[in-house]
Design a protein around this motif. Structure first.
Motif, PDB file in Angstrom:
ATOM      1  N   THR A 210       4.814   3.812  14.081  1.00 37.55           N
ATOM      2  CA  THR A 210       5.567   4.347  12.955  1.00 37.55           C
ATOM      3  C   THR A 210       4.581   4.611  11.824  1.00 37.55           C
ATOM      4  O   THR A 210       3.465   4.094  11.833  1.00 37.55           O
ATOM      5  N   GLY A 211       5.001   5.376  10.860  1.00 31.71           N
ATOM      6  CA  GLY A 211       4.142   5.676   9.714  1.00 31.71           C
ATOM      7  C   GLY A 211       3.644   4.440   8.995  1.00 31.71           C
ATOM      8  O   GLY A 211       2.448   4.315   8.720  1.00 31.71           O
ATOM      9  N   PRO A 212       4.535   3.475   8.684  1.00 32.03           N
ATOM     10  CA  PRO A 212       4.064   2.276   7.991  1.00 32.03           C
ATOM     11  C   PRO A 212       3.117   1.399   8.817  1.00 32.03           C
ATOM     12  O   PRO A 212       2.403   0.577   8.274  1.00 32.03           O
ATOM     13  N   ARG A 213       3.074   1.572  10.129  1.00 29.30           N
ATOM     14  CA  ARG A 213       2.191   0.753  10.965  1.00 29.30           C
ATOM     15  C   ARG A 213       0.869   1.443  11.285  1.00 29.30           C
ATOM     16  O   ARG A 213      -0.027   0.823  11.849  1.00 29.30           O
TER      17      ARG A 213
ATOM     18  N   GLY B 153       5.076  12.834   5.439  1.00 31.67           N
ATOM     19  CA  GLY B 153       3.902  12.921   4.589  1.00 31.67           C
ATOM     20  C   GLY B 153       3.901  11.909   3.465  1.00 31.67           C
ATOM     21  O   GLY B 153       4.539  10.865   3.551  1.00 31.67           O
ATOM     22  N   TRP B 154       3.213  12.243   2.410  1.00 28.36           N
ATOM     23  CA  TRP B 154       2.983  11.379   1.259  1.00 28.36           C
ATOM     24  C   TRP B 154       4.292  10.730   0.807  1.00 28.36           C
ATOM     25  O   TRP B 154       5.301  11.403   0.622  1.00 28.36           O
ATOM     26  N   GLY B 155       4.277   9.407   0.644  1.00 28.70           N
ATOM     27  CA  GLY B 155       5.460   8.688   0.184  1.00 28.70           C
ATOM     28  C   GLY B 155       6.473   8.416   1.281  1.00 28.70           C
ATOM     29  O   GLY B 155       7.600   8.018   1.002  1.00 28.70           O
ATOM     30  N   ASN B 156       6.085   8.674   2.546  1.00 26.18           N
ATOM     31  CA  ASN B 156       6.959   8.397   3.687  1.00 26.18           C
ATOM     32  C   ASN B 156       8.227   9.263   3.669  1.00 26.18           C
ATOM     33  O   ASN B 156       9.325   8.779   3.927  1.00 26.18           O
ATOM     34  N   VAL B 157       8.058  10.536   3.349  1.00 27.34           N
ATOM     35  CA  VAL B 157       9.166  11.494   3.355  1.00 27.34           C
ATOM     36  C   VAL B 157       8.794  12.694   4.226  1.00 27.34           C
ATOM     37  O   VAL B 157       7.638  12.851   4.625  1.00 27.34           O
TER      38      VAL B 157
ATOM     39  N   GLU C 269       0.840  -1.200   0.000  1.00 21.48           N
ATOM     40  CA  GLU C 269       0.000   0.000   0.000  1.00 21.48           C
ATOM     41  C   GLU C 269       0.877   1.253   0.000  1.00 21.48           C
ATOM     42  O   GLU C 269       1.828   1.343   0.770  1.00 21.48           O
ATOM     43  N   LEU C 270       0.543   2.213  -0.841  1.00 20.26           N
ATOM     44  CA  LEU C 270       1.254   3.480  -0.901  1.00 20.26           C
ATOM     45  C   LEU C 270       0.918   4.314   0.338  1.00 20.26           C
ATOM     46  O   LEU C 270      -0.254   4.470   0.686  1.00 20.26           O
ATOM     47  N   ILE C 271       1.931   4.821   1.013  1.00 20.90           N
ATOM     48  CA  ILE C 271       1.726   5.652   2.205  1.00 20.90           C
ATOM     49  C   ILE C 271       1.323   7.050   1.746  1.00 20.90           C
ATOM     50  O   ILE C 271       2.094   7.738   1.081  1.00 20.90           O
ATOM     51  N   THR C 272       0.099   7.467   2.108  1.00 15.95           N
ATOM     52  CA  THR C 272      -0.422   8.757   1.645  1.00 15.95           C
ATOM     53  C   THR C 272      -0.829   9.663   2.799  1.00 15.95           C
ATOM     54  O   THR C 272      -1.373  10.738   2.582  1.00 15.95           O
TER      55      THR C 272
ATOM     56  N   ASP D  71       8.001  -1.301   5.861  1.00 19.27           N
ATOM     57  CA  ASP D  71       7.963  -0.558   4.606  1.00 19.27           C
ATOM     58  C   ASP D  71       8.364  -1.460   3.445  1.00 19.27           C
ATOM     59  O   ASP D  71       8.942  -2.522   3.635  1.00 19.27           O
ATOM     60  N   GLY D  72       8.026  -1.044   2.255  1.00 22.81           N
ATOM     61  CA  GLY D  72       8.234  -1.846   1.056  1.00 22.81           C
ATOM     62  C   GLY D  72       9.676  -2.171   0.757  1.00 22.81           C
ATOM     63  O   GLY D  72       9.958  -3.095  -0.003  1.00 22.81           O
ATOM     64  N   GLU D  73      10.582  -1.429   1.339  1.00 23.85           N
ATOM     65  CA  GLU D  73      12.007  -1.676   1.114  1.00 23.85           C
ATOM     66  C   GLU D  73      12.487  -2.900   1.903  1.00 23.85           C
ATOM     67  O   GLU D  73      13.485  -3.509   1.571  1.00 23.85           O
ATOM     68  N   MET D  74      11.745  -3.260   2.944  1.00 21.50           N
ATOM     69  CA  MET D  74      12.114  -4.379   3.812  1.00 21.50           C
ATOM     70  C   MET D  74      11.881  -5.698   3.083  1.00 21.50           C
ATOM     71  O   MET D  74      10.754  -6.024   2.748  1.00 21.50           O
TER      72      MET D  74
END
Length: 193
Positions: free
Chosen positions: A169-172, A89-93, A71-74, A132-135
């Motif tokens: 965290t943001g991804p959770r 914010g958007w995109g985890n930045v 899922e895209l973090i928005t 996150d998707g990088e994991m």
């Protein structure tokens, strides 16, 4: 450090390039056809010739597989690190960079999440474990997956401590993740007396 992974069935470690990928989903890794055949009864639930672009990223280097959605973090959130406490914010930045990244998604990637993931995987999250998707080293699902959880806490037979379980965290964000332990994962060499 060499890029190594484990067979999804026997857990034998090898160079990722030397393991065979499932030809349907391109996510699962096996050392040979016997291991793939043995794993098929549990793998077929996740394996499909679907049009979900993220299926080929489900496989993890430790032999586990993400069973949720990518899922895209928005959403906006505050970084939990007390030293920086930045707004994300958007995109985890950082919030200040979110509009620029969103514009890259819309223009450079033509709004296609599959293209954007190749460019910015940390902007996504797996809904099964909140990473996150990088994991790509393990899906810590703590008992909700079709295979045993591979995290050290489940192997020790212990639930996640508050310091990890309560961390937001943001991804959770917004996910109801289990605490464990996964009883199928308990391993005597990990259990401390």
């Amino acid at each position: 450090m060499a890029d190594t992974s484990q067979c999804f069935t026997c857990r034998k470690e090898a160079m990722t390039k030397d393991l065979k990928r499932c030809s349907r989903c391109r996510g699962a890794l096996y050392c040979n056809s016997q291991c793939q055949t043995k794993d098929w009864p549990s793998h077929k639930k996740l394996c499909s010739e679907s049009d979900r672009w993220y299926d080929k990223y489900r496989g993890c280097r430790d032999g586990s597989m993400h069973e949720g959605e990518l899922e895209l973090i928005t959403w906006e959130y505050s970084n939990t690190d007390p030293e920086d406490g930045d707004r994300m914010g958007w995109g985890n930045v950082l919030l200040e960079e979110a509009e620029y990244l969103k514009r890259q998604f819309e223009v450079d990637c033509k709004g296609k999440q599959s293209l954007f993931f190749k460019k910015w995987p940390q902007g996504f999250r797996w809904t099964c474990c909140g990473t996150d998707g990088e994991m790509n080293y393990g899906c810590d699902h703590h008992g909700t997956g079709s295979k045993p959880c591979t995290c050290d806490f489940c192997r020790m037979g212990k639930p996640l401590p508050d310091s990890i379980y309560c961390e937001q965290t943001g991804p959770r964000m917004g996910l109801k993740l289990p605490r464990g332990p996964d009883p199928r994962s308990v391993h005597s060499s990990y259990v401390r007396q």
